[in-house]
Structure formats: C-alpha cells, structure tokens
Design an enzyme around this catalytic site. Sequence first.
Site, mmCIF file in Angstrom:
data_model
loop_
_atom_site.group_PDB
_atom_site.id
_atom_site.type_symbol
_atom_site.label_atom_id
_atom_site.label_comp_id
_atom_site.label_asym_id
_atom_site.label_seq_id
_atom_site.Cartn_x
_atom_site.Cartn_y
_atom_site.Cartn_z
ATOM 1 N N GLY A 57 0.775 -1.019 0.119
ATOM 2 C CA GLY A 57 0.029 -0.184 -0.138
ATOM 3 C C GLY A 57 0.795 1.391 0.047
ATOM 4 O O GLY A 57 0.488 2.426 0.514
ATOM 5 N N CYS A 58 2.058 1.104 -0.149
ATOM 6 C CA CYS A 58 2.856 2.473 -0.394
ATOM 7 C C CYS A 58 3.379 2.506 -1.677
ATOM 8 O O CYS A 58 3.706 1.422 -2.343
ATOM 9 C CB CYS A 58 4.118 2.308 0.421
ATOM 10 S SG CYS A 58 3.814 2.082 2.056
ATOM 11 N N GLN A 59 3.354 3.884 -2.315
ATOM 12 C CA GLN A 59 3.969 3.895 -3.633
ATOM 13 C C GLN A 59 5.514 3.736 -3.662
ATOM 14 O O GLN A 59 6.084 3.389 -4.938
ATOM 15 C CB GLN A 59 3.500 5.243 -4.263
ATOM 16 C CG GLN A 59 3.386 5.185 -5.507
ATOM 17 C CD GLN A 59 2.901 6.596 -6.131
ATOM 18 O OE1 GLN A 59 3.601 7.629 -6.194
ATOM 19 N NE2 GLN A 59 1.486 7.029 -6.414
ATOM 20 N N SER A 60 6.187 4.158 -2.368
ATOM 21 C CA SER A 60 7.604 4.109 -2.360
ATOM 22 C C SER A 60 7.618 2.641 -1.436
ATOM 23 O O SER A 60 6.861 2.247 -0.981
ATOM 24 C CB SER A 60 8.308 5.173 -1.739
ATOM 25 O OG SER A 60 7.366 5.349 -0.451
#
Lengths: 144, 404
Positions: free
Chosen positions: A51-54
Amino acid sequence: MSSIKEIQEELIDEFSIFDDWMERYEHMIALGKTMPLIDPKYKTDDKLIKGCQSKVWLHSELKGDKVIFTADSDAIITKGIVAILIRVFSNQTPEAIVAADTQFIDEIGLKEHLSPTRANGLVSMVKQMKLYAVAYQAQRKQQA
Amino acid sequence: MFDITSIRADFPILQREVNGKPLVYLDNAATSQKPQQVIDAIVDYYSRYNANIHRGVHTLSQEATDAYEIARKTIQEHFNIAHPYEVIFTAGTTHGINLVANGFASFLKKGDEVIVSALEHHSNIVPWQMLCEKTGAVLKVIPMTQEGTLAMDAYSGLLSEKTKLVFVNHISNALGTINPIEKIIELAHQVGAAVLVDGAQACSHIKPDLTALDVDFYVTSAHKMCGPTGVGMLYGKEEWLKKLPPYQGGGEMISEVTFEKTTYADLPHKFEAGTPNICGGIAFGAAIEYLNHLGFDAIAAHEHTLLEYATNELLAIDGLKIYGTGREKTSVISFNVENIHPYDIGTILDKLGIAVRTGHHCAQPIMEFYKIPGTVRASFAFYNTKEEVDQLVAGVKRAQQMLS
C-alpha cells in the site's frame, strides 16, 4: 524511558516551532536520516509494507518486553514518516503499541498523511507495526 | 484565435487553490477538467428533461432520447464514422475493450494469436490474457525501444496468418508516444487480422478519422476529453459488430423475448443493455462540441508549444532524465531526477499546488523495461500555460534542493 504519549508530546513541541510546511518537511527529512536502519539482510520482499507507492521495509524484534523496530525506504519523505513512527513506537511494550493512537500526526501538521487512501501508506505502516505488536502479545501470553 | 485567458475562464476548477497556492493542474493524462459548457449540459439534463430513453411516449422521454441520439451523431461525425449505429456507448475505454475481448472469445481457437504492445496500460493487458486463457490462443507482445516507441520490425515479424487480433494504444499513457497506428493497421490487415485501438490518451489531443484509418474497433473515454466519467464509446465496423455476440444481457438489447428464444436488437442497441448513462452520453456530446469549437489544430499547436518549452526547461535541470523521447509524442513528460524518488517530488509539488502523477502509471512493464520504480508524469492540456510550466520547473528545482 518515555511513554508513547510523552514522545508524541515531544514531537508536537518539536514541530511547533516551524512556521510553514517547508520547514516541517525539512525537519521530517532530517529525522529520516537519523532513523535506526533495518539490517540489509532483512531488506527482503516479505518485509515490504503493502500500500505504499515507495518501498518501505519494516523489521521488528522483541527484546525483553519491548518491541524494537527498524526500517528503510527508497523515498526520503516516506523515510521521514517511518522515522517518526519508529521514534514513537519502537522500544515500547506490545500492549502500549496496540493501545496507542496516531492523532499526533495531525497535530504536528502532517495531517495530509493520515488519509487511508494516501499513497505513502502511513496508515499501512501503523497497521503493520500494530500487527507485529499483537503477534508479540499473543506469543508472550502463550509463554506465560 | 486561441485565447488562453478566456479558455481558462471556462473551467471553474482552474480558479481554485490547493494548499494555499493557485492550482496548477498537470495530471491531464489521468483525467481532464470540465468546462462550464459540459457542467451546464449535465445540470440542464437533470433540471429539465431527465427521463428514461427509447421507450417512453411522453415528452420528457422523447426529449431525452433525442438528446442522447444527437450526442451519438456528434460522436459519429467527430470521428468520421460511416453510420451512427457503429457508435456504441460504453462505460468507458475498459468496458469497450472487454466487450471486444469477450466477443472474440467465440471466434478464437487454440493456436490463434493475439498481439498487444509493450506500451500498454497494464490493466489493458488483462482482458487479452483472460481471452487467451479461455480460448487457448497465444498472446504476443510487440517490444519497445529505449526511446519508448514500438519496435516496428519486430511487429512485422510477429504477424502471420495465425494472428487474429492486434490491440495497441494510439498514444501511450505513461510516455506520451504516438504509435504509428496507420502502419500497424495496414500490416495487420495484410494477414487478415482485426485491429482494436485504444484511443483513451489520444482523443483529447487529436481528432482521429476512423474511416480513413480503416480501423476495425476504436475505444475511448469521455472523461479524458473534457466530458464526464463513466461514459465512453466503442466504434466497430458494421460487419464486425454484427458478427460479435452481445456482451451483456438485459433490457434495450433485445428485440423479442420468449422463454425459448431471444432475438437481439439491431445495432447499436444489441450492445447497450440496460438503462445507459444518458446524462453522460449527452455531456460527452457537449464535450466534443466544446473541443471542436476550439479546434484540434489550435489545441495541438498550443500543446506542442507547451511540450517543447517544458521539455527544454526541464532538461536544463541537473540530473533530470525524460522517459519517452520518440519524435512523435503528445504533451506528456515522464521524468525522474537523479537519486530522488518520484513519490518525493510529487509530494513536494503537491504542497506547491502542482498536481502531477507519480508512480508506474499502470504501466508496470514499461517501468520494468527502464528498471525504475516509477516516474513523475506531467501531462499538459490546451488550458495549461507557459507560466504553469515555469511553476513546475521551479517546483522541481525546489524539491531537488529539499531532497538532496
């Protein structure tokens, strides 16, 4: 050792001296640079937070009755966010971690990161930290 | 005369502030903003003549039916389509693609081949994978070059009499590359394959002449061209649409129903089951009229100026690299700054009121090709200005200062 509440108050104080978002972000980025880094051997896909773009790697271990978190991220702002969370939650008991709230994020002027749909996944990070805490709690109950 | 000040005045949202700064909206490849004329068409429909279409004898129903069918005609003329019934209203590009993929499931057999391009939106690859799984057909991929263009020699090599369908986007959403669809269609037809083109990224920049292209299917979404979300169009050549089985069953798409047998309605209703997005269709028509009123030549010229200006200004930033450097491209710039995560840049830009997209842009295969986690994508529309490009450039420099 300070309690979660005390550390949160300390962070609120620390951020209150900044007048604008740039200074707050610069401080957050600086905090990221002082974060207890995850041992490179744990930088594996199973330590990634979804759930993190990074990318955010989070590792936990139980030392005595305290949970120790270490982490890393490939994005600097995200790293600052994880650093803040680690400062609050690391070296605390599983019970305290499970019971803690994250409203202080709003009070230090980083409210935009609290939205559950936000791509940086602050909410996912907190959830993952609490999941680890719940697991340690269960583990200790079994042993007792 | 392309009067940018009066054009911007048509878009109420462009007047707002974000984080205390005037909004600089550079995420047009994700969705476009809507002019007052389109917003008015939506309000007018619900305020004056909301009714179900194609079945009522009362005045409101007639008015709504007329407006919906006029919108279909507007779309037909805009894309130079031979007949209005070759225009199928859909829920959007993805719906149109699935409709065609589903239809082909009844034609394909084991060993047949479907060709897609490496420049696809990854969600667009899924319907073809599902189609191939269902039928035993084989999925082939046209590879891409370092410049972010399609390797056309490789494409020629993939085509054979086994090829039944070629699917390619008109313009890549991640890189802005304009694909040579004329050539792609011509070569596919030589081996008897049908071609479906995804025009979602193209139709806000160019006005495709579908008759001249001789394309078999073409899909697009209204929301990328100043229209509302949840509506789009599928163009199919009449002979193909007649051959293709219906996608969904329901009202509107039938001619006669008994428990023994149902006869399907004629085109286009065969593919328009249920009550459609009436308001959306009407507003789609209004959006196309708005764009044509500005003129696509004028739009393209303005966007080209912005693209060249922004490309030069951005490249002057130390360590900035642009992905997608093909000669034929639209006003999309996908870039990274050395040693800085795209997410970080996007976050700082947002604080400055500048909306860009960061991440893999639903095109993970392209990101894997370049071995990067994602890019920052600034995509310009006709209502953007050089001053906004300057703000973007200043924003990236500021982010670079803060982040390195």
